[in-house]
Design an enzyme around this catalytic site. Structure first.
Site, PDB file in Angstrom:
ATOM      1  N   PHE A 145       0.869  -1.183   0.000  1.00 14.82           N
ATOM      2  CA  PHE A 145       0.000   0.000   0.000  1.00 14.82           C
ATOM      3  C   PHE A 145       0.901   1.228   0.000  1.00 14.82           C
ATOM      4  O   PHE A 145       1.615   1.488   0.954  1.00 14.82           O
ATOM      5  CB  PHE A 145      -0.951   0.053   1.202  1.00 14.82           C
ATOM      6  CG  PHE A 145      -1.921   1.198   1.042  1.00 14.82           C
ATOM      7  CD1 PHE A 145      -3.104   1.029   0.354  1.00 14.82           C
ATOM      8  CD2 PHE A 145      -1.615   2.466   1.516  1.00 14.82           C
ATOM      9  CE1 PHE A 145      -3.980   2.098   0.135  1.00 14.82           C
ATOM     10  CE2 PHE A 145      -2.476   3.540   1.312  1.00 14.82           C
ATOM     11  CZ  PHE A 145      -3.665   3.353   0.624  1.00 14.82           C
ATOM     12  N   ASP A 230       9.457   2.893   1.930  1.00 12.91           N
ATOM     13  CA  ASP A 230       8.264   3.686   2.213  1.00 12.91           C
ATOM     14  C   ASP A 230       7.995   3.581   3.714  1.00 12.91           C
ATOM     15  O   ASP A 230       7.427   2.605   4.196  1.00 12.91           O
ATOM     16  CB  ASP A 230       7.067   3.174   1.413  1.00 12.91           C
ATOM     17  CG  ASP A 230       5.793   3.985   1.697  1.00 12.91           C
ATOM     18  OD1 ASP A 230       5.767   4.735   2.690  1.00 12.91           O
ATOM     19  OD2 ASP A 230       4.820   3.842   0.933  1.00 12.91           O
ATOM     20  N   LYS A 259       2.693  11.238   6.865  1.00 10.57           N
ATOM     21  CA  LYS A 259       1.875  11.087   8.065  1.00 10.57           C
ATOM     22  C   LYS A 259       2.393  11.868   9.279  1.00 10.57           C
ATOM     23  O   LYS A 259       2.145  13.057   9.388  1.00 10.57           O
ATOM     24  CB  LYS A 259       1.726   9.598   8.384  1.00 10.57           C
ATOM     25  CG  LYS A 259       0.918   8.852   7.313  1.00 10.57           C
ATOM     26  CD  LYS A 259       0.384   7.562   7.826  1.00 10.57           C
ATOM     27  CE  LYS A 259      -0.151   6.641   6.735  1.00 10.57           C
ATOM     28  NZ  LYS A 259      -1.510   6.949   6.301  1.00 10.57           N
TER      29      LYS A 259
HETATM   30  C1  LIG Z   1       2.971   2.905   3.590  1.00 14.38           C
HETATM   31  C2  LIG Z   1       2.100   3.983   3.040  1.00 14.38           C
HETATM   32  N1  LIG Z   1       2.487   4.641   1.930  1.00 14.38           N
HETATM   33  C3  LIG Z   1       1.752   5.632   1.407  1.00 14.38           C
HETATM   34  C4  LIG Z   1       0.551   6.010   1.969  1.00 14.38           C
HETATM   35  C5  LIG Z   1      -0.259   7.114   1.345  1.00 14.38           C
HETATM   36  O1  LIG Z   1      -0.263   8.250   2.132  1.00 14.38           O
HETATM   37  P1  LIG Z   1      -1.378   9.393   1.891  1.00 14.38           P
HETATM   38  O2  LIG Z   1      -2.692   8.809   2.316  1.00 14.38           O
HETATM   39  O3  LIG Z   1      -0.934  10.529   2.770  1.00 14.38           O
HETATM   40  O4  LIG Z   1      -1.342   9.739   0.436  1.00 14.38           O
HETATM   41  C6  LIG Z   1       0.106   5.358   3.123  1.00 14.38           C
HETATM   42  C7  LIG Z   1      -1.189   5.715   3.741  1.00 14.38           C
HETATM   43  O5  LIG Z   1      -1.795   4.978   4.482  1.00 14.38           O
HETATM   44  C8  LIG Z   1       0.897   4.319   3.666  1.00 14.38           C
HETATM   45  O6  LIG Z   1       0.513   3.650   4.752  1.00 14.38           O
END
Ligand SMILES: Cc1ncc(COP(=O)(O)O)c(C=O)c1O
Length: 405
Positions: A145, A230, A259
């Site tokens: 994700f 990530d 976040k």
């Molecule tokens: C590991 C990871 N990458 C990217 C994202 C995407 O972030 P955003 O919702 O701020 O676009 C999330 C969101 O839950 C995430 O958990």
């Protein structure tokens, strides 16, 4: 129904009527928050055990972060990157040093930072590695994700995230998570990067086998491939370290952060990498009107200061042990499996007992907010400022829900 309860019902009805149904929220209407607790429009208090999917690592309205935001609101909030402002370098230097990298590129949301990392990796592939134009490949993991843009959902293996949003962006290869042999087999001369979550959050807090990231690092170095971590959900103290990948004694080529970087106040994301990678971008090739704005930098700089102390990482590690052992004690009492690191747990409950959604509804009715994922898994990620007593309270309530009380 009392007048008081009417507020929740009315607010839920309005939200249902006026908004796209891209979420399925629990029937709780939050009005205020402080630390690990929120209060709804009818005055009921809830212990927040989701913490904005880790965006609220420092809790709701952390005093230092709120003070930094207030002070900046009274000076200047937005300039665009057409000019330089006086909070920009301070934030970027602090974050670069926290990451041990030369450079930082601030954006707003997590998905934008992932897109940034993808663009940087592709350009690095063409200009530094010598991959033929248009042929760059990025390897990702099943169950990933990384956000919701059209490019990112192109390589999602979750049908809800992926289906009906094509045509899909090419150039991504999906391999099983936690399997270094599969990764090795997928690398070609055109591979520019491997993009991985150090722990897969949305997939259910999946911790890869010990040694996985060490092998990934070795493969990437040998094959001249960038390792992109990530850490949007796993980073910034959540797992008991600043970055989850530290548990594996591995340094990625690029960190992707978001976040908690915005302190639960403003959206702040960033990529951090050394000059030989991030330096490939030239003026005009990438940008964002709001990325790196003064308010974001003021809050982000304060977040970096909080993390520099190590206090939150220590809390997360110590309280995390309490959380995981408390949950493990419920195995056989409705819990089937527990995974996690620091104050972050994925709990599989017995599907014969109830769904994850039902468990979360029952927890909410008892004043505990948590979120289900994939049927019968519940994610627990309370703010790192939660007290021992509150954590124990959450565990007691969780046990009560499983016992059918
Ligand atoms: C590991 C990871 N990458 C990217 C994202 C995407 O972030 P955003 O919702 O701020 O676009 C999330 C969101 O839950 C995430 O958990």
């Amino acid at each position: 129904m009392t007048t008081v309860e009417f507020r929740t019902a009315g607010a839920l009805e309005d939200a249902e009527k006026w908004t796209a149904h891209n979420y399925h929220p629990l029937p709780v209407v939050v009005a205020s928050g402080e630390g690990a607790w929120v209060t709804d429009v009818d005055g009921r208090r809830y212990l927040d055990c989701l913490a904005g999917y880790s965006a609220l690592n420092f809790g709701h309205r952390h005093p230092g972060l709120i003070a930094a935001a207030h002070a900046q609101l009274d000076r200047i909030t937005l300039t665009s990157r057409a000019f330089v402002h006086d909070r920009f370098a301070e934030f970027c230097q602090g974050l670069a040093e926290l990451c041990g990298k030369d450079l930082v590129l601030p954006m707003n949301t997590g998905a934008e930072a992932v897109e940034t990392a993808i663009k940087v990796a592709r350009k690095w592939g063409y200009r530094v590695k010598g991959v033929p134009d248009g042929q760059a490949e990025i390897i990702v993991a099943a169950g990933n994700f990384h956000g919701r843009t059209t490019t990112i959902v192109s390589f999602s293996t979750d049908p809800d995230a992926h289906a009906d949003f094509g045509p899909y962006t090419p150039g991504f290869v999906v391999v099983p998570y936690g399997d270094p042999a599969a990764l090795a087999a997928a690398i070609t001369p055109n591979t520019v990067a491997v993009l991985l979550e150090p722990i897969q959050g949305e997939a259910g807090v999946l911790v890869p086998p010990a040694g996985y990231f060490g092998e990934v690092r070795e493969l990437c170095t040998l094959q001249n491939v960038l390792l992109i971590a990530d850490e949007i959900q796993s980073g910034l103290g959540r797992t008991g370290r600043t970055f989850a990948i530290e548990h594996e004694n591995v340094t990625p080529d690029m960190y992707v952060l978001g976040k908690a970087l915005g302190g639960g106040i403003v959206p702040v994301s960033a990529v951090a990498a050394d000059r030989d990678v991030l330096g490939v971008l030239k003026p005009g090739e990438h940008g964002s009107t709001f990325g790196g704005n003064p308010l974001a930098c003021a809050v982000g700089a304060e977040v970096v200061s909080l993390l520099r102390t190590g206090e939150f990482q220590e809390r997360s590690a110590a309280l995390g042990e309490r959380l995981i052992s408390g949950l493990e004690a419920l195995i056989g009492e409705g819990v089937v499996a527990v995974r996690g690191r620091g104050l972050w747990a994925g709990v599989d409950i017995d599907p014969a007992l109830m769904t994850g959604r039902q468990a979360c509804e029952r927890l909410a009715a008892r004043g505990i907010l948590a979120k289900d994922t994939h049927g019968s898994t519940i994610r627990l990620a309370p703010p790192l400022v939660i007290t021992e007593a509150d954590l124990d309270h959450a565990l007691t309530e969780f046990a009560a829900v499983l016992a059918g009380n």
